[in-house]
Design a protein around this motif. Sequence first.
Motif, short mmCIF file in Angstrom:
data_model
loop_
_atom_site.label_atom_id
_atom_site.label_comp_id
_atom_site.label_asym_id
_atom_site.label_seq_id
_atom_site.Cartn_x
_atom_site.Cartn_y
_atom_site.Cartn_z
N ARG B 233 0.84 -1.21 0.00
CA ARG B 233 0.00 0.00 0.00
C ARG B 233 0.86 1.25 0.00
N VAL B 234 2.10 1.13 -0.50
CA VAL B 234 3.03 2.27 -0.48
C VAL B 234 2.44 3.48 -1.19
N PHE B 235 2.60 4.63 -0.56
CA PHE B 235 2.13 5.87 -1.18
C PHE B 235 3.12 7.02 -1.02
N ASP B 236 3.38 7.41 0.24
CA ASP B 236 4.08 8.68 0.49
C ASP B 236 5.47 8.75 -0.13
N ILE B 238 6.84 7.18 -2.73
CA ILE B 238 6.83 7.30 -4.18
C ILE B 238 6.25 8.64 -4.60
N TYR B 239 5.21 9.09 -3.88
CA TYR B 239 4.57 10.34 -4.27
C TYR B 239 5.50 11.52 -4.11
N VAL B 240 6.30 11.54 -3.04
CA VAL B 240 7.25 12.64 -2.83
C VAL B 240 8.34 12.58 -3.89
N LEU B 241 8.84 11.39 -4.19
CA LEU B 241 9.98 11.28 -5.09
C LEU B 241 9.61 11.52 -6.55
N THR B 242 8.47 10.98 -7.00
CA THR B 242 8.18 11.04 -8.43
C THR B 242 6.74 11.46 -8.74
N ALA B 243 5.97 11.91 -7.72
CA ALA B 243 4.60 12.37 -7.93
C ALA B 243 3.78 11.34 -8.73
N ASN B 244 3.08 11.77 -9.78
CA ASN B 244 2.18 10.86 -10.49
C ASN B 244 2.84 10.17 -11.69
N SER B 245 4.17 10.14 -11.71
CA SER B 245 4.86 9.55 -12.85
C SER B 245 4.41 8.10 -13.07
N ARG B 246 4.16 7.78 -14.33
CA ARG B 246 3.64 6.44 -14.65
C ARG B 246 4.61 5.33 -14.31
N GLU B 247 5.90 5.64 -14.47
CA GLU B 247 6.92 4.59 -14.32
C GLU B 247 6.97 4.04 -12.90
N THR B 248 6.58 4.87 -11.93
CA THR B 248 6.69 4.42 -10.54
C THR B 248 5.35 4.42 -9.82
#
Lengths: 69, 301
Positions: B233-236, B238-248
């Motif tokens: 359920r990872v969110f924070d 990835i969201y800080v590092l790459t926002a809504n980028s599709r790759e991640t």
Amino acid sequence: MIRRLRRRIIAFARLTLVGLVVLYTLFPFYWAVVSSLKTSQALFDTAFLPLHPSLDNYSAALLPDLHAA
Amino acid sequence: MSAETPIAAQRKRAALLFVAPMVAALAAVAGWPLGRTIYFAFTDATLATIDAPRWIGLDNFVFLQHDPVWWQAIQNTLIFAFASVCMETLLGLLIALLLNAELRARGLLRAAVLVPWAIPTIVSAQLWRWMYNDLYGIVNAVLLALGAIKAPQAWTADPGLALAAVIMVDVWKTTPFMTLLILAALQMLPRDLYEAAHVDGVHPLWVFWGVTLPLIWPALMVAIAFRTLDALRVFDLIYVLTANSRETMSMSIYARQYLIEFQDVGIGSAAASLLFAVIALVVAVMATIGRVRLGDGEMSQ
């Protein structure tokens, strides 16, 4: 003699590993502290020490009114 | 069973009475939002029309089935969870074994190793974002100096690198958690087993394989289960590092994007419900495997 040498090598290897682990876990925080002491121009080079440490960033964070003026 | 004594019946009633508040609280704070989310998944609700949603059956799920971004999010989430949990377990085990030995300043070392886990994810993710910076980041500077890379890399922007970069930060951040749990298990081990192995002249590697690993196995399994559920359920981070980028993009980020940015509560809820289903499935599989292993252990004892 050989046994003692072996023990020393093992102790040294263990110490090195512990050092690497601590470096790995704490370096990002060290880097945050170093970056916090840099002026805004110095922020963009990657010197490992703040060569001209300044507390500007801290005063900007703690006393925003002073900096806005 | 049919011949229940009055006392047994009374006890059962008392037990139900004691459990009731707990069940009511759980139903209110966990059951209600979950049920609402699953209900919205079958409607065309948007943030504007959330009071009068229309039932549309499986349309939202059909939409997800045809959205390549969603499939990419599932793939990212699974890769992220698998890779990060594997690396965290191995690294955590190594560090725990290292710190379990007689060392000077052992307490201080343990505290130091725990720091990344104690810092809020938002803060440590920002730290890493700055370190990963393609122009001014220290990661590029160090790797260039070591000759590991030829040119500076855009770690969080390069499609081929972004997921790996995110996984590395998670490994850095959560290995302390694994170390802590494994270290706790290691400290519970009886000393006499090791003395016996020493007297018999068993090679240290065999001692680890034959004594340490089987004894810490239950604790290790619990730690891995915790981490896997957390990673799915990872969110924070990835969201800080790459926002809504599709790759991640993870499944949680996909659900958030539909719920908040596109205001499409229906599709967002469908994504969230499927994420819930995936996690439930993984829990079920893990519980089954765990029980089988536990049974084996009892047989051999």
